[in-house]
Design an enzyme around this catalytic site. Structure first.
Site, PDB file in Angstrom:
ATOM      1  N   CYS A   1     -35.966 -49.761  60.345  1.00 55.27           N
ATOM      2  CA  CYS A   1     -35.832 -49.810  58.926  1.00 55.27           C
ATOM      3  C   CYS A   1     -34.501 -49.274  58.415  1.00 55.27           C
ATOM      4  CB  CYS A   1     -37.188 -49.687  58.226  1.00 55.27           C
ATOM      5  SG  CYS A   1     -36.912 -49.850  56.161  1.00 55.27           S
TER       6      CYS A   1
ATOM      7  N   CYS B   1     -35.036 -47.903  54.605  1.00 53.16           N
ATOM      8  CA  CYS B   1     -35.821 -46.782  54.609  1.00 53.16           C
ATOM      9  C   CYS B   1     -34.993 -45.590  55.057  1.00 53.16           C
ATOM     10  CB  CYS B   1     -37.015 -46.679  55.251  1.00 53.16           C
ATOM     11  SG  CYS B   1     -37.945 -48.549  55.338  1.00 53.16           S
ATOM     12  N   ASP B   2     -34.218 -45.788  56.009  1.00 51.96           N
ATOM     13  CA  ASP B   2     -33.542 -44.385  56.762  1.00 51.96           C
ATOM     14  C   ASP B   2     -32.309 -44.400  56.649  1.00 51.96           C
ATOM     15  OD1 ASP B   2     -36.431 -43.912  57.436  1.00 51.96           O
ATOM     16  OD2 ASP B   2     -36.088 -44.940  59.205  1.00 51.96           O
TER      17      ASP B   2
END
Ligand code: NDP
Length: 317
Positions: free
Chosen positions: A142, A145-146
């Site tokens: 992801c 997300c990261d």
């Protein structure tokens, strides 16, 4: 609450499992049909769009909308009409008799006359020797997300679909260099996304290349590459490896009762959301292996709610 059975379990007419575009659209429709649906949110409330950035292809948003914001709007719309959204994950089901029995978080039973399965799909991983060990330590599925953890660092992303293109472009906001690693010599992504990736000066595409392992003790330090036949092995130093090779439908808990195809997608009857069990309906990415779009998931969520409503009316009529 529509009633308490002799065991003290909550008893609903409609229970929806999952809260992506399919589940929340089913919730909007069945709530507006006065069926007071119970909606079990699942491990990733909002579904895959929670980890997406701009959604530019959902009609009604000419300037695009961020995935999480869109899902908040879906949820607000479902709640406005009385859908009862609850935290929790359905951990087992008993579809052998009606009312159906669901167990939430391995302890809370729910009885329901109909069930709408909208459990979506989850990211696939490569299955490399050191991939799982380094998950969260440089390996991720992801970018949204990261990605921000990789400021001015080098990262690689594996895949040739729209997800890989979208995530590669997103990663250029942070990383100094983004390698897109694809096993063939052509992407399957939409042309507009390919063009953006190929034109970006921070992105380098490594065609006909596979990742055969990921290196690093505590964090990722590099990846091992090879050609499609496994020859010509070499190490590419990177700080992050993003995997964007598609998804697996989240249908394992239904394996013993609901018909699925060989890759795990729930099989529905033609032109409907009916499964092999009467009263159980399926929609969204748990059932659709062809289109897999937010708009098509919402469309099949609508179909499932209408199918459930009509099926209930037939039982009562
Ligand atoms: P896709 O299935 O479209 O693409 C997966 C990619 O991963 C393919 O290029 C495939 O290679 C590659 N791949 C699969 N397995 C492996 C493996 N073991 N090793 C190396 N590479 C592998 O998945 P996506 O998640 O990209 O997209 C899913 C759907 O969602 C699509 O319909 C897509 O259009 C849509 N989508 C739309 C977006 C948008 O419109 N904004 C954003 C993101 C997704 P190969 O090509 O060789 O098969």
């Amino acid at each position: 609450m529509q009633g308490i059975d002799f065991n003290g379990a909550e008893h609903r007419k409609v229970t929806i499992i999952g809260t992506g575009p399919a589940g929340l659209t089913a919730a909007i429709y069945s709530a507006r049909a006065n069926l007071s649906p119970l909606v079990i949110q699942g491990p990733e409330p909002g579904g895959q769009l929670i980890t997406t950035t701009d959604v530019e292809n959902y009609p009604g948003f000419p300037d695009g909308i961020m995935g999480p914001e869109m899902m908040q709007k879906f949820e607000a719309q479902a709640s406005r009409f009385g859908a009862d959204l609850r935290w929790g994950t359905v951990t087992s089901v008993d579809f052998s008799k009606r009312p159906f029995k669901l167990v939430v978080d391995e302890e809370t039973p729910v009885l329901s006359d109909t069930v709408i399965i909208s459990t979506g799909a989850s990211a696939r991983y490569l299955g490399l020797k050191n991939e799982a060990r380094l998950l969260g330590h440089g390996v991720s599925a992801c970018a949204t997300c990261d990605g921000a953890f990789f400021r001015e660092q080098k990262v690689a992303i594996v895949g040739g679909g729209d997800t890989a293109m979208e995530e590669a472009l997103f990663l250029t906001r942070f990383a100094s260099k983004v390698y897109v690693i694809h096993r063939r010599d052509a992407f399957r992504a939409s042309q507009i996304m390919q063009d953006r990736v190929l034109a970006h000066d921070k992105i380098e595409v490594l065609w006909n290349t596979q990742v055969v392992d990921v290196h690093g003790d505590k964090v990722v330090t590099g990846i091992e590459l090879a050609d499609p036949e496994g020859n010509n092995k070499r190490t590419l130093p990177v700080d992050g490896l993003f995997v964007a090779i598609g998804h697996k439908p989240n249908t394992d808990i239904f394996a013993s009762s609901i018909d699925r195809d060989e890759t795990g997608y729930i099989v529905t009857k033609p032109d409907s959301t009916y499964t092999n069990i009467e009263g159980v309906f399926a929609c969204g990415d748990a059932q659709d292996h062809v289109y897999r779009q937010a708009i098509t998931a919402a469309g099949t969520g609508c179909m499932a709610a209408i199918d459930a409503e009509r099926w209930l009316a037939d039982q009562e009529g």
